[in-house]
Scaffold this motif. Structure first.
Motif, PDB file in Angstrom:
ATOM      1  N   SER A 197      40.487  36.091  38.056  1.00 30.20           N
ATOM      2  CA  SER A 197      40.734  37.499  37.721  1.00 30.20           C
ATOM      3  C   SER A 197      42.152  37.859  38.152  1.00 30.20           C
ATOM      4  N   ASP A 198      42.516  39.119  37.963  1.00 28.81           N
ATOM      5  CA  ASP A 198      43.873  39.510  38.383  1.00 28.81           C
ATOM      6  C   ASP A 198      43.894  40.082  39.803  1.00 28.81           C
ATOM      7  N   ILE A 199      42.797  39.895  40.544  1.00 22.97           N
ATOM      8  CA  ILE A 199      42.774  40.360  41.941  1.00 22.97           C
ATOM      9  C   ILE A 199      43.774  39.554  42.763  1.00 22.97           C
ATOM     10  N   ARG A 200      44.550  40.236  43.575  1.00 20.07           N
ATOM     11  CA  ARG A 200      45.586  39.558  44.367  1.00 20.07           C
ATOM     12  C   ARG A 200      45.116  39.314  45.800  1.00 20.07           C
ATOM     13  N   HIS A 201      44.384  40.299  46.383  1.00 17.35           N
ATOM     14  CA  HIS A 201      43.956  40.173  47.786  1.00 17.35           C
ATOM     15  C   HIS A 201      42.451  40.456  47.906  1.00 17.35           C
ATOM     16  N   VAL A 202      41.735  39.557  48.595  1.00 19.10           N
ATOM     17  CA  VAL A 202      40.317  39.796  48.906  1.00 19.10           C
ATOM     18  C   VAL A 202      40.181  39.888  50.424  1.00 19.10           C
TER      19      VAL A 202
END
Ligand code: ACO
Length: 336
Positions: free
Chosen positions: A130-135
């Motif tokens: 996905s385009d999530i950068r930080h979890v």
């Protein structure tokens, strides 16, 4: 697949004063000598009325600070806990509000002591696809809620605490090694049992109708009941097995790994796994002496303590290995 990630920040929190082994002999037939020689545990931190979410918040705040990001940059918060304060709102949503992580979606995972590594693997999959950068991954546990303090076979083992990691897509690097392996054996579920919600008695059932909760032979109600030797046998087999699986998948040998951070349950389990894997025991991180078993929080707490003490350095290859209720198990290989 070409994919780069970074453990951008870590944090941890241990509540209250630590409780020494001798304190248990004030009300149980036990001793410091028995506990420390059978488990490697000398003391543990126990919440003094502090809720699980607050411990999680301390660890999460430290991890976000160490990552050097704004909480609004977090795209996903995953919490692992066996001991939440509320069934709803879920703990990850409480943390989202407290941190001001307004752009994150949230969910909780309960895979008992294997929970942290499962959350780490789920986080990796979101980062890859996905385009999530930080979890933000948070494991927060108050085992003191579940423990029966009249059961000397289990109560001396557990402690409370929280650990957190910010796991991020790395836009600069080419590729970072990562492998994971998970398994479960529901046949052995009865080895660690704690009740959640027994069936309700409600106005639409006959008054003399018994409510039924007979799946496990479990006399201690909501308290955890553990068959220690069964879990011991399981852990000493499945932990090294999981480590060997990820090594084979990564095409690496055990001497190419810098540190193994295992779930902290019993020093004898860790030593036995180190022996079977043929690694020096110093490579097997153990903080059991000072914190006992904090369930899913144990791996991220150890990681944070090792990182902050400068014993884990950038570029090092780590294996996290977990096992616990379910019974479940698994391991993952990552780079710090
Ligand atoms: N103090 C004194 N004696 C004790 C204590 C204690 N705290 N606990 C047990 N004993 C006694 C037992 O009653 C038994 O006495 P008996 O022979 O008169 O009946 C004797 O010590 C031996 O008991 P065992 O259960 O055989 O002891 P063992 O050497 O197996 O150690 C232990 C018990 C430490 C629990 C071990 O089995 C173990 O570590 N198992 C794994 C537990 C684990 O990994 N849990 C983590 C998963 S659960 C989770 O993480 C949520």
């Amino acid at each position: 697949m070409n994919f780069a990630y970074k453990i951008l920040g870590t944090g941890s929190y241990l509540p209250g004063p630590s409780v020494e082994n001798e304190r248990f002999s004030e009300f149980l037939d036990t001793s410091d000598e028995w506990i420390s020689t059978r488990t490697g545990i000398s003391r543990r931190h126990l919440s003094q009325g502090e809720p699980t979410w607050k411990m999680g918040l301390h660890a999460a705040t430290a991890a976000v600070e160490a990552a050097g990001i704004d909480a609004r940059e977090i795209g996903l918060i995953i919490v692992s806990t066996l001991t939440p304060d509320y069934t709803t709102p879920i703990l990850s949503c409480i943390l989202q509000k407290e941190l001001g992580a307004v752009n994150a979606f949230c969910f909780d995972v309960n895979e008992a002591c294997t929970g942290f590594i499962q959350c780490f693997d789920i986080a990796m999959r979101y980062l890859m696809t996905s385009d999530i950068r930080h979890v933000l991954i948070v494991s927060a546990e108050s085992l003191s809620k579940l423990v029966d303090y009249s059961d000397r076979r289990s109560c001396v083992l557990f402690g409370d605490g929280a650990g957190a990691v910010v796991l991020s897509r790395d836009l600069k690097s080419e590729n970072t090694p990562y492998e994971a392996f998970f398994g479960a054996d529901g046949e052995l579920g009865g080895a660690i049992v704690g009740e959640a919600f027994p069936p309700a008695r409600h106005p639409f059932m006959p008054e003399d109708m018994p409510v039924e909760l007979t799946r496990f032979d479990h006399p201690s109600g909501r308290h955890i009941a553990m068959q220690g030797q069964e879990v011991y046998r399981f852990a000493t087999t499945k932990m090294p097995f999981s480590v060997e699986k990820v090594l084979a998948r990564a095409n690496l040998s055990v001497d190419q790994i810098d540190r193994i951070i295992p779930h902290q349950a019993n020093d004898r389990i860790l030593q036995s796994a180190a022996k079977r894997l043929g690694i020096p025991s110093e490579k097997m991180v153990s903080h059991l002496r000072d914190m006992g078993n904090t369930s899913s929080a144990s791996i991220p707490i150890c990681l944070d303590q090792e990182v902050r003490a400068g014993r884990i350095k950038r570029g090092e290859k780590l294996i996290f290995a977990g096992f616990g209720g379910g019974l479940t198990y698994g391991a993952l290989l990552c780079e710090y």
